[in-house]
Design a protein around this motif. Structure first.
Motif, PDB file in Angstrom:
ATOM      1  N   ILE A 124       0.927  -1.235  -0.160  1.00 53.94           N
ATOM      2  CA  ILE A 124       0.025   0.064   0.017  1.00 53.94           C
ATOM      3  C   ILE A 124       0.751   1.118  -0.031  1.00 53.94           C
ATOM      4  O   ILE A 124       0.673   2.283  -0.983  1.00 53.94           O
ATOM      5  CB  ILE A 124      -0.950   0.003   1.362  1.00 53.94           C
ATOM      6  CG1 ILE A 124      -1.955  -1.289   0.893  1.00 53.94           C
ATOM      7  CG2 ILE A 124      -1.591   1.302   1.263  1.00 53.94           C
ATOM      8  CD1 ILE A 124      -2.761  -1.432   2.432  1.00 53.94           C
TER       9      ILE A 124
ATOM     10  N   ALA B 253       2.280   1.981  -3.308  1.00 56.25           N
ATOM     11  CA  ALA B 253       1.444   2.350  -4.355  1.00 56.25           C
ATOM     12  C   ALA B 253       0.948   3.663  -4.349  1.00 56.25           C
ATOM     13  O   ALA B 253       0.587   4.241  -5.261  1.00 56.25           O
ATOM     14  CB  ALA B 253       0.050   1.398  -4.078  1.00 56.25           C
ATOM     15  N   LEU B 254       1.013   4.376  -2.911  1.00 54.50           N
ATOM     16  CA  LEU B 254       0.426   5.432  -2.705  1.00 54.50           C
ATOM     17  C   LEU B 254       1.353   6.536  -3.676  1.00 54.50           C
ATOM     18  O   LEU B 254       0.346   7.584  -4.413  1.00 54.50           O
ATOM     19  CB  LEU B 254       0.618   6.005  -1.329  1.00 54.50           C
ATOM     20  CG  LEU B 254      -0.104   5.299  -0.437  1.00 54.50           C
ATOM     21  CD1 LEU B 254      -0.010   5.502   1.003  1.00 54.50           C
ATOM     22  CD2 LEU B 254      -1.683   5.791  -0.783  1.00 54.50           C
TER      23      LEU B 254
ATOM     24  N   LEU C   3      -0.362   6.925  -7.061  1.00 58.69           N
ATOM     25  CA  LEU C   3      -1.879   7.178  -7.021  1.00 58.69           C
ATOM     26  C   LEU C   3      -1.850   8.713  -6.703  1.00 58.69           C
ATOM     27  O   LEU C   3      -2.908   9.201  -6.554  1.00 58.69           O
ATOM     28  CB  LEU C   3      -2.430   6.300  -6.217  1.00 58.69           C
ATOM     29  CG  LEU C   3      -2.600   4.847  -6.716  1.00 58.69           C
ATOM     30  CD1 LEU C   3      -3.048   3.996  -5.359  1.00 58.69           C
ATOM     31  CD2 LEU C   3      -3.660   4.701  -8.056  1.00 58.69           C
TER      32      LEU C   3
ATOM     33  N   PHE D  20      -0.396  10.421  -4.098  1.00 60.00           N
ATOM     34  CA  PHE D  20      -0.631  10.520  -2.676  1.00 60.00           C
ATOM     35  C   PHE D  20       1.132  10.579  -2.198  1.00 60.00           C
ATOM     36  O   PHE D  20       1.604   9.810  -2.346  1.00 60.00           O
ATOM     37  CB  PHE D  20      -1.315   9.728  -1.697  1.00 60.00           C
ATOM     38  CG  PHE D  20      -2.722   9.624  -1.996  1.00 60.00           C
ATOM     39  CD1 PHE D  20      -3.568  10.627  -1.490  1.00 60.00           C
ATOM     40  CD2 PHE D  20      -3.135   8.591  -2.921  1.00 60.00           C
ATOM     41  CE1 PHE D  20      -4.942  10.556  -2.070  1.00 60.00           C
ATOM     42  CE2 PHE D  20      -4.661   8.585  -2.978  1.00 60.00           C
ATOM     43  CZ  PHE D  20      -5.554   9.491  -2.622  1.00 60.00           C
ATOM     44  N   SER D  21       1.351  11.760  -1.715  1.00 57.45           N
ATOM     45  CA  SER D  21       2.776  11.738  -0.959  1.00 57.45           C
ATOM     46  C   SER D  21       2.766  12.145   0.464  1.00 57.45           C
ATOM     47  O   SER D  21       1.447  12.386   1.129  1.00 57.45           O
ATOM     48  CB  SER D  21       3.557  12.979  -1.849  1.00 57.45           C
ATOM     49  OG  SER D  21       2.825  14.173  -1.487  1.00 57.45           O
ATOM     50  N   GLY D  22       3.800  12.104   1.205  1.00 58.06           N
ATOM     51  CA  GLY D  22       3.799  12.349   2.707  1.00 58.06           C
ATOM     52  C   GLY D  22       3.534  11.378   3.563  1.00 58.06           C
ATOM     53  O   GLY D  22       3.190  11.473   4.847  1.00 58.06           O
ATOM     54  N   VAL D  23       3.257  10.255   2.948  1.00 59.20           N
ATOM     55  CA  VAL D  23       3.228   8.994   3.950  1.00 59.20           C
ATOM     56  C   VAL D  23       4.426   8.104   3.953  1.00 59.20           C
ATOM     57  O   VAL D  23       5.030   7.971   3.028  1.00 59.20           O
ATOM     58  CB  VAL D  23       2.117   7.974   3.296  1.00 59.20           C
ATOM     59  CG1 VAL D  23       2.016   6.644   3.951  1.00 59.20           C
ATOM     60  CG2 VAL D  23       0.692   8.994   3.467  1.00 59.20           C
ATOM     61  N   SER D  24       4.946   7.761   5.248  1.00 58.38           N
ATOM     62  CA  SER D  24       6.202   7.138   5.461  1.00 58.38           C
ATOM     63  C   SER D  24       5.919   5.633   5.137  1.00 58.38           C
ATOM     64  O   SER D  24       6.830   4.889   5.102  1.00 58.38           O
ATOM     65  CB  SER D  24       6.921   7.649   6.544  1.00 58.38           C
ATOM     66  OG  SER D  24       6.163   7.794   7.763  1.00 58.38           O
ATOM     67  N   ALA D  25       4.772   5.294   5.985  1.00 56.57           N
ATOM     68  CA  ALA D  25       4.602   3.812   6.398  1.00 56.57           C
ATOM     69  C   ALA D  25       3.252   3.466   6.552  1.00 56.57           C
ATOM     70  O   ALA D  25       2.329   4.336   6.906  1.00 56.57           O
ATOM     71  CB  ALA D  25       5.380   3.199   7.573  1.00 56.57           C
ATOM     72  N   VAL D  26       2.486   2.272   5.968  1.00 53.83           N
ATOM     73  CA  VAL D  26       1.394   1.771   6.273  1.00 53.83           C
ATOM     74  C   VAL D  26       1.655   0.548   6.988  1.00 53.83           C
ATOM     75  O   VAL D  26       2.416  -0.125   6.391  1.00 53.83           O
ATOM     76  CB  VAL D  26       0.619   1.863   5.004  1.00 53.83           C
ATOM     77  CG1 VAL D  26      -0.697   1.385   5.362  1.00 53.83           C
ATOM     78  CG2 VAL D  26       0.454   3.201   4.438  1.00 53.83           C
ATOM     79  N   ARG D  27       0.650   0.407   8.092  1.00 58.21           N
ATOM     80  CA  ARG D  27       0.735  -1.172   8.353  1.00 58.21           C
ATOM     81  C   ARG D  27      -0.866  -1.503   8.535  1.00 58.21           C
ATOM     82  O   ARG D  27      -1.579  -0.774   8.646  1.00 58.21           O
ATOM     83  CB  ARG D  27       1.359  -1.320   9.832  1.00 58.21           C
ATOM     84  CG  ARG D  27       2.956  -1.028   9.735  1.00 58.21           C
ATOM     85  CD  ARG D  27       3.400  -1.439  11.163  1.00 58.21           C
ATOM     86  NE  ARG D  27       3.600  -2.804  11.598  1.00 58.21           N
ATOM     87  CZ  ARG D  27       4.466  -3.650  10.988  1.00 58.21           C
ATOM     88  NH1 ARG D  27       5.236  -3.304  10.295  1.00 58.21           N
ATOM     89  NH2 ARG D  27       4.290  -4.884  11.400  1.00 58.21           N
ATOM     90  N   GLN D  28      -1.180  -2.739   8.174  1.00 58.53           N
ATOM     91  CA  GLN D  28      -2.408  -3.194   7.920  1.00 58.53           C
ATOM     92  C   GLN D  28      -2.745  -4.353   9.032  1.00 58.53           C
ATOM     93  O   GLN D  28      -1.991  -5.290   9.195  1.00 58.53           O
ATOM     94  CB  GLN D  28      -2.847  -3.703   6.289  1.00 58.53           C
ATOM     95  CG  GLN D  28      -4.309  -4.341   6.477  1.00 58.53           C
ATOM     96  CD  GLN D  28      -4.639  -4.898   5.131  1.00 58.53           C
ATOM     97  OE1 GLN D  28      -3.789  -4.606   4.233  1.00 58.53           O
ATOM     98  NE2 GLN D  28      -6.016  -5.320   5.017  1.00 58.53           N
ATOM     99  N   GLY D  29      -3.716  -4.122   9.729  1.00 64.54           N
ATOM    100  CA  GLY D  29      -4.194  -5.191  10.643  1.00 64.54           C
ATOM    101  C   GLY D  29      -5.687  -5.502  10.638  1.00 64.54           C
ATOM    102  O   GLY D  29      -6.529  -5.062   9.535  1.00 64.54           O
TER     103      GLY D  29
END
Lengths: 81, 81
Positions: free
Chosen positions: B22, B25-26, B29, B31-40
């Motif tokens: 994810i 992919a950002l 698409l 989107f900037s400014g996101v350093s990490a995503v974790r899914q739970g």
């Protein structure tokens, strides 16, 4: 750096087969007192900057286009404390 | 009737391939400014009675034995307002 949480759950009118399976398994496993279970997804999004209005609005767009299927799912965006 | 939320996330030391996919992919698409995503996973557990200490303790046992794999996952139990 801030953390924003996106919770994605099936809409209430959509059958949640996973949640139902869990709810049905509970009595067999010795747990009583649970009337329903619904299962969804949780995303922890780490931002480079602060969780200001623009950033939250971006995460909202992200949730709409990528993280949730808004035909069958609802999502909520909250800033983690 | 009370609602208790169980959030289940991979332990920090476990590679979260879904979250990484994810996050990668950002930018593509827009989107900037996101350093990490974790899914739970998020479970909404509806109780027949109030969310008192005994009920919360039961949900905690449920999370340990059924909802989370504690070898690779951490969980938190919170009462929904």
């Amino acid at each position: 750096m801030a953390r924003v949480i996106v919770d994605v759950m099936l809409k209430p009118e959509i059958l949640d087969a996973q949640g139902q399976a869990i709810a049905r398994a509970l009595p067999r496993l010795g747990f009583s007192g649970v009337s329903a279970v619904r299962q969804g997804k949780r995303f922890e999004v780490e931002l480079d900057g602060p969780a200001d209005e623009a950033a939250i609005s971006d995460v909202r767009k992200m949730a709409e286009t990528l993280l949730a299927n808004t035909v069958i799912e609802d999502f909520t965006v909250t800033v983690a404390e």
